[in-house]
Motif scaffolding. Sequence first.
Motif, PDB file in Angstrom:
ATOM      1  N   LYS A 121       6.718  13.959   4.096  1.00 37.49           N
ATOM      2  CA  LYS A 121       5.368  13.105   3.496  1.00 37.49           C
ATOM      3  C   LYS A 121       5.730  12.526   3.120  1.00 37.49           C
ATOM      4  CE  LYS A 121       2.995  16.874   6.110  1.00 37.49           C
ATOM      5  NZ  LYS A 121       2.352  17.973   5.760  1.00 37.49           N
ATOM      6  N   SER A 122       6.209  12.769   1.920  1.00 34.02           N
ATOM      7  CA  SER A 122       5.884  11.657   0.247  1.00 34.02           C
ATOM      8  C   SER A 122       6.490  10.538   0.869  1.00 34.02           C
ATOM      9  CB  SER A 122       6.573  12.082  -0.570  1.00 34.02           C
ATOM     10  OG  SER A 122       7.340  13.073  -0.768  1.00 34.02           O
ATOM     11  N   PHE A 123       8.015  10.655   1.301  1.00 32.63           N
ATOM     12  CA  PHE A 123       8.980   9.474   2.192  1.00 32.63           C
ATOM     13  C   PHE A 123       8.331   8.520   2.772  1.00 32.63           C
ATOM     14  CE2 PHE A 123      12.684   6.756   3.946  1.00 32.63           C
ATOM     15  CZ  PHE A 123      13.481   6.804   2.969  1.00 32.63           C
ATOM     16  N   THR A 124       7.576   8.850   4.086  1.00 33.80           N
ATOM     17  CA  THR A 124       6.855   8.436   4.632  1.00 33.80           C
ATOM     18  C   THR A 124       5.780   7.327   4.423  1.00 33.80           C
ATOM     19  OG1 THR A 124       7.444   9.867   7.296  1.00 33.80           O
ATOM     20  CG2 THR A 124       5.771   8.335   7.417  1.00 33.80           C
ATOM     21  N   LEU A 125       4.939   8.444   3.516  1.00 33.72           N
ATOM     22  CA  LEU A 125       3.424   7.621   2.869  1.00 33.72           C
ATOM     23  C   LEU A 125       4.503   6.064   2.016  1.00 33.72           C
ATOM     24  CD1 LEU A 125       0.555   7.725   2.153  1.00 33.72           C
ATOM     25  CD2 LEU A 125       1.252   9.118   0.461  1.00 33.72           C
ATOM     26  N   LEU A 126       5.454   6.299   1.125  1.00 32.50           N
ATOM     27  CA  LEU A 126       6.435   5.150   0.410  1.00 32.50           C
ATOM     28  C   LEU A 126       6.373   4.456   1.367  1.00 32.50           C
ATOM     29  CD1 LEU A 126       7.145   4.387  -2.441  1.00 32.50           C
ATOM     30  CD2 LEU A 126       9.388   5.618  -1.550  1.00 32.50           C
ATOM     31  N   LYS A 127       7.211   4.568   2.031  1.00 34.74           N
ATOM     32  CA  LYS A 127       7.268   3.152   3.150  1.00 34.74           C
ATOM     33  C   LYS A 127       5.714   2.572   3.796  1.00 34.74           C
ATOM     34  CE  LYS A 127      11.505   5.643   5.791  1.00 34.74           C
ATOM     35  NZ  LYS A 127      11.991   6.315   6.895  1.00 34.74           N
ATOM     36  N   ILE A 128       4.703   3.270   4.017  1.00 35.26           N
ATOM     37  CA  ILE A 128       3.631   3.132   4.571  1.00 35.26           C
ATOM     38  C   ILE A 128       2.983   2.021   3.788  1.00 35.26           C
ATOM     39  CG2 ILE A 128       1.255   3.508   4.726  1.00 35.26           C
ATOM     40  CD1 ILE A 128       1.936   5.564   5.951  1.00 35.26           C
ATOM     41  N   PHE A 129       3.570   2.906   2.278  1.00 42.74           N
ATOM     42  CA  PHE A 129       2.749   1.900   0.873  1.00 42.74           C
ATOM     43  C   PHE A 129       3.552   0.644   0.535  1.00 42.74           C
ATOM     44  CE2 PHE A 129       1.157   5.442  -1.091  1.00 42.74           C
ATOM     45  CZ  PHE A 129      -0.450   5.173  -1.013  1.00 42.74           C
ATOM     46  N   GLY A 130       5.142   0.463   1.352  1.00 41.09           N
ATOM     47  CA  GLY A 130       5.850  -0.556   1.050  1.00 41.09           C
ATOM     48  C   GLY A 130       5.136  -1.667   1.553  1.00 41.09           C
ATOM     49  N   ILE A 131       5.603  -1.626   2.901  1.00 40.51           N
ATOM     50  CA  ILE A 131       5.038  -1.963   4.495  1.00 40.51           C
ATOM     51  C   ILE A 131       3.463  -3.179   3.557  1.00 40.51           C
ATOM     52  CG2 ILE A 131       4.297  -2.798   6.767  1.00 40.51           C
ATOM     53  CD1 ILE A 131       6.318  -0.159   7.689  1.00 40.51           C
ATOM     54  N   PHE A 132       2.780  -1.757   3.465  1.00 40.53           N
ATOM     55  CA  PHE A 132       0.863  -2.667   2.996  1.00 40.53           C
ATOM     56  C   PHE A 132       1.503  -4.139   1.853  1.00 40.53           C
ATOM     57  CE2 PHE A 132      -1.336   0.890   5.026  1.00 40.53           C
ATOM     58  CZ  PHE A 132      -2.342  -0.223   5.521  1.00 40.53           C
ATOM     59  N   GLY A 133       2.295  -3.232   0.987  1.00 40.36           N
ATOM     60  CA  GLY A 133       2.812  -3.912  -0.381  1.00 40.36           C
ATOM     61  C   GLY A 133       3.217  -5.363   0.302  1.00 40.36           C
ATOM     62  N   MET A 134       3.879  -5.821   0.884  1.00 39.16           N
ATOM     63  CA  MET A 134       4.742  -6.371   1.714  1.00 39.16           C
ATOM     64  C   MET A 134       3.397  -7.769   2.722  1.00 39.16           C
ATOM     65  SD  MET A 134       8.281  -5.668   3.158  1.00 39.16           S
ATOM     66  CE  MET A 134       8.264  -4.782   4.141  1.00 39.16           C
ATOM     67  N   ILE A 135       3.003  -7.068   3.044  1.00 38.17           N
ATOM     68  CA  ILE A 135       1.576  -7.623   3.464  1.00 38.17           C
ATOM     69  C   ILE A 135       0.610  -8.541   2.588  1.00 38.17           C
ATOM     70  CG2 ILE A 135      -0.813  -7.527   5.226  1.00 38.17           C
ATOM     71  CD1 ILE A 135       1.035  -5.787   6.396  1.00 38.17           C
ATOM     72  N   PHE A 136       0.239  -7.225   1.762  1.00 45.04           N
ATOM     73  CA  PHE A 136      -1.046  -7.927   0.496  1.00 45.04           C
ATOM     74  C   PHE A 136       0.236  -9.394  -0.388  1.00 45.04           C
ATOM     75  CE2 PHE A 136      -2.618  -3.405   0.500  1.00 45.04           C
ATOM     76  CZ  PHE A 136      -4.020  -4.056   1.647  1.00 45.04           C
ATOM     77  N   VAL A 137       1.486  -8.798  -0.216  1.00 45.13           N
ATOM     78  CA  VAL A 137       2.338  -9.910  -1.502  1.00 45.13           C
ATOM     79  C   VAL A 137       2.082 -11.412  -0.252  1.00 45.13           C
ATOM     80  CG1 VAL A 137       4.675 -10.723  -1.792  1.00 45.13           C
ATOM     81  CG2 VAL A 137       3.938  -8.420  -2.588  1.00 45.13           C
ATOM     82  N   LEU A 138       2.543 -11.065   1.193  1.00 41.63           N
ATOM     83  CA  LEU A 138       2.212 -12.428   1.217  1.00 41.63           C
ATOM     84  C   LEU A 138       1.162 -13.262   1.456  1.00 41.63           C
ATOM     85  CD1 LEU A 138       5.108 -11.836   4.640  1.00 41.63           C
ATOM     86  CD2 LEU A 138       5.531 -13.041   2.965  1.00 41.63           C
ATOM     87  N   PHE A 139      -0.370 -11.803   2.205  1.00 42.99           N
ATOM     88  CA  PHE A 139      -1.270 -13.013   1.974  1.00 42.99           C
ATOM     89  C   PHE A 139      -2.446 -13.944   0.981  1.00 42.99           C
ATOM     90  CE2 PHE A 139      -2.311 -10.328   6.008  1.00 42.99           C
ATOM     91  CZ  PHE A 139      -2.161 -11.680   6.596  1.00 42.99           C
ATOM     92  N   SER A 140      -1.602 -12.606  -0.519  1.00 43.55           N
ATOM     93  CA  SER A 140      -1.883 -13.388  -1.562  1.00 43.55           C
ATOM     94  C   SER A 140      -1.742 -14.967  -2.151  1.00 43.55           C
ATOM     95  CB  SER A 140      -1.912 -12.204  -2.611  1.00 43.55           C
ATOM     96  OG  SER A 140      -0.492 -12.141  -3.236  1.00 43.55           O
ATOM     97  N   ASN A 141      -0.008 -14.768  -2.151  1.00 44.91           N
ATOM     98  CA  ASN A 141       0.677 -15.605  -2.327  1.00 44.91           C
ATOM     99  C   ASN A 141       0.259 -17.042  -0.938  1.00 44.91           C
ATOM    100  OD1 ASN A 141       2.859 -15.631  -4.403  1.00 44.91           O
ATOM    101  ND2 ASN A 141       2.773 -13.973  -2.995  1.00 44.91           N
TER     102      ASN A 141
END
Length: 159
Positions: free
Chosen positions: A52-72
């Motif tokens: 569960k924590s590894f899946t949660l880490l993947k989800i946060f990673g995907i959201f992080g990439m989305i926020f990186v692209l949109f903020s830049n």
Amino acid sequence: MKLTDKRFWNRCGNAVNELFFWLFIAFTVLLAIDLWCMLATAIVCLFDGGVKSFTLLKIFGIFGMIFVLFSNFTLWLTMYSPKIYKRLISLVWSKKLRLLYFLTLGYVNVYLLNLYYIRFRYNQYELTQYRVNVLYSVLVMFPIINIPVYVAAIRCSEQ
């Protein structure tokens, strides 16, 4: 008011720039929250090792990439507005960035590099016509991979 009135279009342009500036702030805040959640989840994943924590880490990673692209992307849209650029640079010159370094886990350096490298190295026309070194423009976006761009910026400033 006529549609050809310059003041009307200037106000519309300023309103759009202001909207993108606030979107930049929102995406940056969401990215900072996501980075801290990812760090906490990675620590839990190291000690617990659950699925569960590894899946949660993947989800946060995907959201992080989305926020990186949109903020830049929103920063790139607003950095050519003189009013917003002066606001951002006044924050840099006031040296009140220590809290931002901590809150964004150092990602604020990427935004500063964007402001320096893209705004001063290339003008807006060259960026839109794709007559630039696209590799540097992409590498600037990522915190660890952007080290060669830092080195290139330092070398250019020394010459």
